[in-house]
Each structure stands twice: as structure tokens, then as C-alpha cells.
Design a protein around this motif. Structure first.
Motif, short mmCIF file in Angstrom:
data_model
loop_
_atom_site.label_atom_id
_atom_site.label_comp_id
_atom_site.label_asym_id
_atom_site.label_seq_id
_atom_site.Cartn_x
_atom_site.Cartn_y
_atom_site.Cartn_z
N HIS A 152 0.84 -1.20 0.00
CA HIS A 152 0.00 0.00 0.00
C HIS A 152 0.87 1.25 0.00
N SER A 153 0.23 2.37 -0.30
CA SER A 153 0.96 3.64 -0.49
C SER A 153 0.90 4.56 0.72
N GLY A 154 0.51 4.05 1.88
CA GLY A 154 0.29 4.91 3.04
C GLY A 154 1.50 5.68 3.51
N TYR A 155 2.69 5.18 3.20
CA TYR A 155 3.91 5.86 3.67
C TYR A 155 4.69 6.52 2.54
N GLN A 156 4.03 6.74 1.42
CA GLN A 156 4.65 7.50 0.34
C GLN A 156 4.75 8.98 0.68
N ARG A 157 3.98 9.42 1.68
CA ARG A 157 4.00 10.84 2.05
C ARG A 157 5.20 11.20 2.93
N LEU A 158 5.95 10.18 3.41
CA LEU A 158 7.12 10.46 4.25
C LEU A 158 8.19 11.19 3.44
N GLU A 159 9.07 11.87 4.15
CA GLU A 159 10.16 12.59 3.46
C GLU A 159 10.98 11.63 2.62
N SER A 160 11.23 10.44 3.16
CA SER A 160 11.84 9.36 2.38
C SER A 160 10.77 8.27 2.23
N PRO A 161 10.07 8.25 1.12
CA PRO A 161 8.92 7.35 0.96
C PRO A 161 9.30 5.88 1.11
N VAL A 162 8.37 5.12 1.68
CA VAL A 162 8.56 3.69 1.87
C VAL A 162 7.26 2.97 1.48
N THR A 163 7.42 1.83 0.84
CA THR A 163 6.27 0.99 0.51
C THR A 163 6.39 -0.34 1.23
N PRO A 164 5.50 -0.65 2.17
CA PRO A 164 5.52 -1.97 2.82
C PRO A 164 4.95 -3.03 1.87
N ILE A 165 5.61 -4.18 1.80
CA ILE A 165 5.15 -5.29 0.95
C ILE A 165 5.05 -6.53 1.84
N ARG A 166 3.89 -7.12 1.86
CA ARG A 166 3.67 -8.29 2.71
C ARG A 166 3.33 -9.51 1.86
N LYS A 167 4.06 -10.61 2.14
CA LYS A 167 3.78 -11.90 1.52
C LYS A 167 3.24 -12.84 2.59
N ILE A 168 2.11 -13.49 2.32
CA ILE A 168 1.51 -14.45 3.24
C ILE A 168 1.32 -15.77 2.49
N ILE A 169 1.83 -16.84 3.09
CA ILE A 169 1.74 -18.17 2.47
C ILE A 169 1.08 -19.12 3.47
N LEU A 170 0.04 -19.80 3.04
CA LEU A 170 -0.61 -20.82 3.85
C LEU A 170 -0.35 -22.19 3.23
N GLU A 171 0.32 -23.05 3.98
CA GLU A 171 0.54 -24.44 3.56
C GLU A 171 -0.55 -25.29 4.24
N LYS A 172 -1.55 -25.64 3.48
CA LYS A 172 -2.75 -26.25 4.06
C LYS A 172 -2.49 -27.65 4.63
N ASN A 173 -1.67 -28.41 3.97
CA ASN A 173 -1.43 -29.78 4.44
C ASN A 173 -0.75 -29.80 5.80
N HIS A 174 0.03 -28.78 6.09
CA HIS A 174 0.79 -28.73 7.34
C HIS A 174 0.23 -27.70 8.32
N HIS A 175 -0.86 -27.00 7.95
CA HIS A 175 -1.45 -25.94 8.79
C HIS A 175 -0.36 -24.92 9.17
N ARG A 176 0.43 -24.54 8.18
CA ARG A 176 1.59 -23.67 8.43
C ARG A 176 1.40 -22.34 7.70
N LEU A 177 1.68 -21.25 8.43
CA LEU A 177 1.52 -19.90 7.88
C LEU A 177 2.86 -19.18 7.92
N ALA A 178 3.26 -18.63 6.78
CA ALA A 178 4.51 -17.87 6.69
C ALA A 178 4.20 -16.43 6.34
N ILE A 179 4.82 -15.49 7.08
CA ILE A 179 4.65 -14.05 6.82
C ILE A 179 6.01 -13.47 6.51
N CYS A 180 6.12 -12.81 5.39
CA CYS A 180 7.38 -12.18 5.00
C CYS A 180 7.11 -10.71 4.66
#
Length: 617
Positions: free
Chosen positions: A551-579
């Protein structure tokens, strides 16, 4: 008074010209109500009844009694009820006795015993009274008050009388009718038209219309209600509610649940009175506005545009009940309206977690139109069944046992017991709702609810929060990551803003800044539209789901930053990864909170590794 109008002027700078014009027009209408006693003042009973084609009040009462109503209101066999929902009749009788003892539990107050007469303008949670004066002169958003205006409002909606009405239908005992009559007369005497906090918005008059019309059909033939003076007072006050809902309808161009409640109540009170020029106009105009608003407020993917799961349920009910009332009255409901409601049912089925509860997302106002059951407030499972039963002729067996009371009291025991789809809902599956930005990863025991959509209410915030890229997670049937919702409005401006802040959600926060800025200290229901969502990837198969968003919420900062989130659900193992990754330059403070479910216990195993334990799991 000066502070009230100064605050309104400050807030006016954040309103559109169209909204300002409509609010000014309402101010003009309010000038007349400052000097008018009531819309029925000076009209004798026979003339009042004559507006609806009846010569007397008694004839009008009989005429209205014969009109259809969209719920069960006749005698009910407790055995039939208990066969579907075990021990439900006893629960109702117990709840009715609690109400007769004037004991209520509203908005987290815990059991509170009301005084006699009831103090309708009081917030009993903090023992603070609201002034009984002209409604437009009451500042309901006053930071100096500890009182939440929703307490007297909730009390005056009289939904706590619904078990009393149900107990009467189950037993025919006149004590329930007698008590309800006394409460209504107490309310009428203490709340003259347009005076006091319970008239502060058209929505509160609208919500009472739903309850009062239901109470009429439940008790219409009771001995306790067979009093000329009571019947005249009741019908006059209900008519005045219709006048108020129309006169001060919250239609300001970009509308939400308030306008929907007002328009739906106009349909209700119009169909209730039926005959006469004014009721027909109410019904016509209310329905016209609802058909317009359902296409604006309910997005093409079936989600309410306000950015809140609790409000999605509430708005679905607000659109459903007037449509059902029209259908039982022999009037049509167009296919687009049906399609939108069925889409709302589909979204509800998808966001429901394996434990049968809805995620806490956005504001948590658990408003209802006609709450018949005792299921938990976060149990929305009845809603898909109610909507599908109305449009398809059969529910889909999705409702929890407790929530089936909603179907019973809406359609009757025969439909609740037999008209169920044999297949029921299909196995949980991952879904995307692109218009609202909700992404749901799901399997039989896993459920991850991700938000990567607009801030809500057409970019104005209102009941949406600073929650872009936040998520709730239930793995292997266990709730791990949750949202706090929001459980306070006007009682505390600080807590209100805390609940809707970025830090209160499981999403990255940069340099201590909000992803969407608060508009001002005076605006509890507005946000700047800074965080424009960007879904970069979505993949789903039977084994793995992948989401990547920014999202673009922090583009207004003096040094703009864009947060990027990756979410992976491995259903067979009930495992969740957040990057989490960040695009940009410069030095920044990055905070990434994860809000765990209350049952979670956390222990640090070693630096950077943590063990989360839930109960005995």
C-alpha cells in the motif's frame, strides 16, 4: 451551544458541498420543529384514524391487525421450538423474567437493574444524564462527556423486550403484554417528539420502528393492550416516528448504514399503516432509496463498503427486512436487489471461521434489526440461511444450533425444521473479494482473513480502520492472530482512535505514523485516504495459498517507503509464513505487531524464536 456549533462548522470543512446543502435544508426543517409540539398535535383521534381510511382508532387498530408482517407473531408451540433448538423455550422464559425485573445487559455493561420510572436519557454505565431538550441542540460527540450516547440509544431501541414478546407467543400469559404496555407508555411519556437524546438522529427513530411494529403484531389481540388510550398513544407515537425518519433522513450523497436504516424504517412504517397518502409515500420513497443504496453500498463482490464485518452483517439485515416485508405484502423486489443480498450471504459464509465465528474487522458495533436468538454476537451463521431461505426457498444448513432461532422466528417451525438443503454449504474454500480487498485463505481447519482494500466508506474511513495488510489467522482450528475490533465510540476519543490505529492491527507501521492519517481531533469517523492498496499476486490451489500485497500509506514520508507483505498458507501442514519487505531509502523505524488471541501464551525459546501455546494444545 456555542461549542456545539463551532464543532459543526469545523467538521463542515471536511464535508462535500452536496452534503452541506442537505444538512442545511434539514436545519431549516428543524426550525419548525423547535416550536411544534408534535406532528399529530391538534388532530383528534377520529381525524388521525381517517388519514388511513378508518373512522375510529379502534377500527384502525383492527385494520392494521389484519395486515401481513414479515415474522412469526402468532402463538408458538414450545415443544416445536425445543425440538429444533433444545431448551430454547426455557432460555426465552428466563430472559423474559430478567426483562420484567428491569435487568438489562447492554454494550458490555454487565447486569444492570433499571429504576422505575426508567431513566431513558441516562447512561447508567457512568451515571450521567443527557439533557432533555431539542434534539438538534444536543452535542452527541462531546469529548468532555464520559458517557457513550449509544447506551441510552440501545436502551430505547427496546430490543431487550423481544424475549418478552417471544414468551407471550409461547405461553399467552398476559403479564408479558402488561409489562410491555407499561414500558411503552413510560417511554412515550418521557420522550416527547423531537426532545431528548433518543431523537438525536433519525436512525434511532428508525430502529424503534422495527421493534415497535413487531411488538404491535405480537400483542395486538392481548387483553392488556385493549385500552383505547394506550392504542391511540401507541399509534400516534409510531406515526410520529415515521414523520421524523422521513424529515431527518440521513441521506447526504455518500451514505451508509444510517441512511439504510432510515429508508428501511420508512418502508416498514409505510407498509404498517398501509392506506393513506403519507404511508404510501413513505413506502415508495423508502424503497426507492434502498434500491439505489444497495448498488452503492454493496459492492459487486457482495461486501458492504464500510470496511467492517460487524457492519456487513447489520447492513445485510437492514436491506433484507424491508425486502421481506414487501414480499409478504405482495410487492416485488427486483433481481439486482436479490443478487446483492445473495452476494452478502456468500461473503458471510466465506468469512466465517472454523469455530463458527466472524473475524473482528473494523468497528464492532453489533447492531441488529430484530435479534431473535441468543447466539453470540460474533456468530453470523444464521445470515446466509435466512437470505437463501427467502430467495431460494431453502436454507443451506449453515447456521449454528443457537442461531437457528433467527430462522424459526422469521419463517416458522416448518421451514426451520424441514426446508434445508441436503448438501449444505460446500467445504471451506479460498476466496477473493476484489472490490473490497478481502482475501480469504481457507481449508477444513485453516482460515486466514487478509485485508488489502480501500479504507472504507468511499475512502472516508467511517467504520473502517488502519488495517491494510493486516490479517486474522486460525490454524488447525485454533485462533492465533486476531483483531481487536472497536468497542467504544464517543465515550473516549483517545480509546476510539487507539482501536482504529495502525498499531492496533497486525500490519507494519513505519516511523510511528498512521498508514491513513486521522482527519482531526473532532472527527471520530473519518480518515484520510492515504493507503491505496496494491495486490501484486494471488495464487490458490488445494495445497498452498499465496498473497502478496502493498500500500501507499507511507509514500507521504520525506523518504517514501512501501511496505510489501507476503503471506503463504501451507494447508497440508497448517503452516503460515509471513514475509515483510520494504521498498524505499533512508533510515526508518519499522514496527511489525502481531496481535495474538487472548488464549495465547508466548515464550521466547531463543533470540528470534518464540513458542505460542493455546490452552492445552
Amino acid at each position: 451551544m456555542f461549542e456545539l456549533w463551532l464543532n459543526r462548522i469545523r467538521r463542515g470543512f471536511n464535508r462535500s458541498p452536496q452534503e452541506l446543502r442537505r444538512r442545511l435544508a434539514q436545519e431549516g426543517r428543524a426550525l419548525l420543529d423547535r416550536v411544534r409540539v408534535s406532528p399529530t398535535f391538534g388532530i383528534d383521534d377520529d381525524r388521525f384514524a381517517g388519514q388511513f381510511g378508518a373512522p375510529t382508532i379502534e377500527d384502525l387498530w383492527l385494520q392494521l391487525s389484519e395486515r401481513p408482517y414479515p415474522t412469526v407473531t402468532d402463538q408458538v408451540d414450545p415443544v416445536e421450538l425445543d425440538a429444533i433448538i433444545p431448551q430454547e423455550s426455557q432460555r426465552i422464559f428466563t430472559a423474559a423474567e430478567t426483562a420484567i425485573a428491569l435487568e438489562v445487559d447492554l454494550l458490555g455493561s454487565g447486569p444492570e437493574t433499571l429504576s422505575r420510572p426508567i431513566l431513558w436519557d441516562s447512561d447508567f454505565k457512568v451515571e450521567e444524564d443527557w439533557p432533555v431538550k431539542f434534539f438538534h441542540d444536543i452535542n452527541i460527540l462531546n469529548p468532555k462527556r464520559d458517557s457513550d450516547v449509544k447506551v441510552p440509544w440501545e436502551l430505547s431501541r427496546l430490543q431487550w423486550l423481544i424475549p418478552v414478546g417471544q414468551a407471550y407467543m409461547l405461553s399467552g400469559d398476559e403479564k408479558y403484554a402488561d409489562f410491555t404496555r407499561d414500558v411503552l407508555m413510560d417511554w412515550i411519556e418521557a420522550n416527547p417528539y423531537g426532545r431528548g437524546v433518543n431523537w438525536a438522529t433519525a436512525m434511532e427513530a428508525a430502529m424503534r420502528i422495527y421493534t415497535w411494529t413487531w411488538l404491535f403484531y405480537v400483542f395486538k389481540e392481548s387483553q392488556s393492550w385493549d385500552s383505547y388510550d394506550f392504542r391511540a398513544s401507541f399509534l400516534r407515537m409510531l406515526y410520529e416516528h415515521g414523520v421524523f425518519a422521513e424529515r431527518y433522513i440521513e441521506d447526504y450523497g455518500i451514505n451508509g448504514n444510517h441512511c439504510t436504516a432510515d429508508a428501511g424504517a420508512m418502508v416498514f412504517v409505510g407498509l404498517f399503516f398501509g392506506s393513506g397518502k403519507v404511508p404510501k409515500l413513505w413506502q415508495k420513497n423508502g424503497w426507492q432509496l434502498l434500491t439505489q443504496e444497495i448498488s452503492r453500498q454493496v459492492l459487486d463482490d457482495g461486501t458492504d463498503f464500510e470496511g467492517s464485518v460487524a457492519y456487513h452483517r447489520f447492513v445485510a439485515e437492514l436491506f433484507f427486512w424491508p425486502a421481506r416485508y414487501r414480499r409478504v405484502s405482495g410487492l416485488e423486489v427486483d433481481t439486482n436487489y436479490q443478487k446483492r443480498l445473495l452476494g452478502m450471504a456468500e461473503f458471510t459464509g466465506s468469512y466465517t471461521k472454523p469455530d463458527g465465528l466472524a473475524p473482528l474487522w473494523g468497528d464492532a458495533d453489533d447492531g441488529r434489526v430484530l435479534p431473535f436468538g441468543d447466539q453470540g454476537m460474533n456468530d453470523h451463521t444464521y445470515l446466509p440461511d435466512v437470505i437463501h431461505t427467502e430467495w431460494d426457498g431453502a436454507g443451506q444448513d449453515f447456521a449454528s444450533v443457537e442461531a437457528q432461532a433467527e430462522l424459526f422466528w422469521t419463517f416458522g417451525p416448518q421451514i426451520t425444521a424441514t426446508a434445508r438443503s441436503e448438501a449444505g454449504y460446500s467445504d471451506p474454500m479460498s476466496r477473493i473479494f476484489t472490490n473490497s480487498g478481502f482475501y480469504i485463505m481457507a481449508s477444513q481447519k485453516d482460515h486466514v482473513f487478509i485485508e488489502c482494500g480501500p479504507v472504507g466508506f468511499g475512502g472516508r474511513g467511517v467504520h473502517g480502520h488502519n488495517d491494510c495488510l493486516s490479517f486474522e489467522a486460525c490454524l488447525n482450528g485454533i485462533s492465533l492472530i486476531t483483531d481487536s475490533g472497536s468497542f467504544v465510540y464517543s465515550a473516549s476519543f483517545d480509546q476510539r482512535n487507539q482501536f482504529r490505529s495502525t498499531a492496533s492491527h497486525s500490519t507494519p507501521m513505519i516511523d510511528g505514523e498512521e498508514q491513513n492519517r486521522f482527519v482531526s481531533d473532532a472527527e471520530l469517523f473519518a480518515l484520510h485516504n492515504d493507503a491505496i492498496p496494491d495486490v501484486r499476486e494471488w495464487r490458490s490451489d488445494e495445497h498452498v495459498d499465496l498473497f502478496v500485497g502493498a500500500h501507499s500509506g507511507y509514500q507521504r514520508l520525506e523518504s517514501p517507503v512501501t511496505p510489501i507483505r507476503k503471506i503463504i498458507l501451507e494447508k497440508n501442514h497448517h503452516r503460515l509464513a509471513i514475509c515483510d519487505e520494504f521498498e524505499g531509502a533512508g533510515v526508518h523505524q519499522v514496527t511489525i505487531p502481531f496481535h495474538l488471541s487472548p488464549d495465547c501464551e508466548v515464550a521466547e525459546i531463543e533470540t528470534g524464536r518464540w513458542l505460542i501455546k493455546v490452552s492445552d494444545n
